[in-house]
Design a protein around this motif. Structure first.
Motif, mmCIF file in Angstrom:
data_model
loop_
_atom_site.group_PDB
_atom_site.id
_atom_site.type_symbol
_atom_site.label_atom_id
_atom_site.label_comp_id
_atom_site.label_asym_id
_atom_site.label_seq_id
_atom_site.Cartn_x
_atom_site.Cartn_y
_atom_site.Cartn_z
ATOM 1 N N ILE A 164 47.075 47.764 51.965
ATOM 2 C CA ILE A 164 45.956 46.545 52.584
ATOM 3 C C ILE A 164 46.748 45.563 52.765
ATOM 4 N N VAL A 165 47.602 45.172 52.162
ATOM 5 C CA VAL A 165 48.481 44.034 52.700
ATOM 6 C C VAL A 165 49.045 44.007 53.797
ATOM 7 N N THR A 218 51.776 51.772 47.499
ATOM 8 C CA THR A 218 50.518 51.784 46.835
ATOM 9 C C THR A 218 49.526 51.366 47.851
ATOM 10 N N ARG A 219 48.411 51.355 47.265
ATOM 11 C CA ARG A 219 46.891 51.061 47.985
ATOM 12 C C ARG A 219 46.808 49.687 48.486
ATOM 13 N N VAL A 220 47.399 48.996 47.527
ATOM 14 C CA VAL A 220 47.263 47.422 47.667
ATOM 15 C C VAL A 220 48.084 47.098 48.646
ATOM 16 N N GLY A 221 49.421 47.602 48.622
ATOM 17 C CA GLY A 221 50.406 47.278 49.581
ATOM 18 C C GLY A 221 50.089 47.701 50.854
ATOM 19 N N ARG A 225 39.597 38.307 49.873
ATOM 20 C CA ARG A 225 39.899 38.681 48.554
ATOM 21 C C ARG A 225 41.476 38.623 47.918
ATOM 22 N N TRP A 226 42.256 38.979 49.037
ATOM 23 C CA TRP A 226 43.552 39.195 48.872
ATOM 24 C C TRP A 226 44.521 38.109 49.132
#
Lengths: 230, 306
Positions: free
Chosen positions: B184-185, B179-182, B204-205
């Motif tokens: 970025i993390v 995922t995109r969130v992953g 923000r994360w």
């Protein structure tokens, strides 16, 4: 596009830049030339917001950015290509490309990036750090082109690369210049700088000692080489 | 008919094999909650650079929370499996906003001390409220008793814990890699500064990642509730094993935390079975060997071995 006015920067007690003023006009390629430790990379970091310990003003397209964080500056159109090329070991080539947000409608599509750099398409599923130095440099530049950054900060893009790749990077810089993108280029390779830039600032010991247009720069190339000791 | 053994062909060798399989399942189930909690610890360390000393206390809160939900509100295990991680996520977000964030810019030692103090505080609060003796918790209905495969009898609940934690670890893995969130993390974990310069608001994360890590510790606590003694101090020993796990796996390495979690669970179970007096020591011998051979841990990268 970019106005740096009377900028002074320090690392703690150590003054690195003194009263530096640099202007990059829209669609212009400007280089900062100087030997190691002259403060070139620090200047780029100040522009990006990664080094905050500075006085003076930085404005982008007329708007001051001094109070903005690095991510806000990136969203305002500044694209950073660091000297270590900034690959992520835990991201694939495709992820390295698509990580940053697209900040301007002029950003290249992924297809356009892959057409311009076929090797990145071939290796899109490899990890970022598995690419060769030249490929990593291509990727770092392609990444900010995809973002649609209006001002690119290129930190020694030719360093350590084979002549044929340096040539290719020169082509790319001339191509994006045609699209109206501005470039602030840090370079020690004076020959390369003279093939891509409109104007040059010479930095020594944290100060701008001279400002030259490209014709003068080429005419005085050998003298400058001695002066800069590079 | 009388006198016929259930397993007429049973030999000493077979019994040894059966025992071994039982210890293995026991180890894998213990490894399950080690892996979940270590995963939380690794994600927090990666994204914030915080060594969360309160992780064991959060695991304890998860188990105590499950017991309180059941005892006071008659809310069963399955609901606790959802409610506790959500509550712990909220708790993590609160802690990060109120305390952790102010120390992030300082030396890593400050948050180390803060979370250490927080752990002491949480343990004592629970002690004051619920005393030092264990809270009761039953194995959830449907998972009691044994399941017999061939001639080997295994506790159903142990199998469940193993399977459940594998599924959760896989889900987190997919979240991080697909995922995109992953993405970025991962990027923010590897190079926070550079990621900011590429237009991503890393700050923000940070809060949700911290909450997520704490939620995983809480989840491990719920899973442990039916077969560990639920006491205020249950996290103190747990956190020491957890640190051994993240060192073995490689600090900040997500895959390393999971693999080392299961590995340590197994080593501990075999140790208890075959060398009871050394069972705790075995984990640290393993850790010492790993540090000698690969100082950055099994899956750590060089720059992470700071």
């Amino acid at each position: 596009m970019l106005d740096i006015t009377n900028l002074s920067a320090s690392y703690g007690e150590a003054r690195v830049l003194t009263d530096v003023s640099v202007t990059v006009n829209p669609g212009e390629v400007v280089t900062l030339v100087g030997r190691n430790g002259a403060g070139k990379t620090t200047l780029l970091k100040c522009v990006m917001g990664l080094h905050r310990d500075y006085e003076g003003g930085i404005s982008l397209a007329g708007a001051p950015v001094d109070k903005r964080s690095p991510d806000q500056r990136a969203k305002a159109g500044i694209g950073w290509v660091p000297d270590d090329r900034g690959m992520y070991a835990s991201l694939t080539v495709a992820e390295n490309l698509t990580l940053p947000p697209v900040v301007h409608s002029s950003g290249w599509s992924l297809d356009k990036v892959y057409d311009a750099f076929p090797v990145l398409r071939e290796r899109r599923n490899s990890m970022g750090t598995q690419l060769s130095g030249g490929e990593q440099q291509m990727l770092a530049i392609a990444r900010v082109l995809r973002m649609g950054s209006r001002l690119l900060l290129l930190d020694e893009p030719s360093e350590g690369l084979a002549p044929v790749i340096v040539q290719r990077i020169g082509e790319i810089i001339r191509e994006i210049k045609k699209e109206g993108v501005s470039v602030l280029l840090v370079e020690q390779n004076v020959k390369f700088a003279s093939t891509v830039a409109d104007r040059h600032y010479l930095l020594a010991q944290g100060r701008v000692v001279e400002q030259l247009d490209n014709a003068d720069f080429q005419a005085r190339e050998s003298e400058l080489l001695v002066h800069l000791g590079i | 008919m009388g006198g016929i053994s259930v397993h007429p062909l049973e030999t000493q060798e077979n019994r040894d094999m059966e025992d071994f399989i039982q210890y293995t399942v026991q180890g894998l189930s213990a490894g399950g909650f080690y892996a979940l909690a270590a995963l939380g610890l690794a994600v927090i360390f990666g994204a914030l650079g915080v060594v969360n000393f309160a992780h064991g206390a959060c695991y304890m809160l998860g188990a105590v929370g499950a017991a309180v939900l059941l005892g006071t509100f008659n809310i069963n295990f399955w609901a606790a499996l959802v409610i506790i991680p959500l509550l712990m996520f909220g708790f993590g977000v609160l802690i990060e906003r109120l305390l952790i964030q102010w120390l992030l810019r300082l030396d890593i030692l400050y948050n180390f001390l803060l979370t250490f103090g927080l752990a002491l505080l949480l343990v004592d609060l629970v002690k004051r409220e619920y005393g030092v003796s264990g809270l009761p918790y039953e194995v959830p209905p449907g998972l009691e008793g044994l399941v017999t495969i061939g001639s080997v009898s295994i506790q159903k609940y142990q199998l469940f814990v193993f399977a459940f934690s594998v599924v959760i670890c896989l889900a987190v893995w997919l979240l991080l890699t697909r995922t995109r969130v992953g993405m970025i993390v991962r990027a923010a974990t590897e190079e926070p500064e550079r990621t900011r310069a590429l237009g991503i608001n890393v700050g923000r994360w940070v809060t949700p990642i911290f909450g997520f890590g704490i939620a995983l510790a809480g989840l491990a606590g719920v899973l442990a509730a039916p077969f560990r003694a639920i006491t205020a101090s249950m996290g103190s020993n747990f956190i020491i094993v957890l640190f051994a796990i993240v060192v073995i796996g490689g600090l900040g390495s997500i895959l390393g935390a999971v693999v080392a979690g299961f590995l340590v669970g197994l080593v501990e179970a075999y140790g208890q079975a075959y060398a009871p007096s050394f069972s705790q020591l075995v984990i640290f011998i393993l850790m010492a060997i790993v540090i000698l051979v690969r100082p950055a841990g099994l899956f750590g990268r060089r720059q992470e071995a700071v």
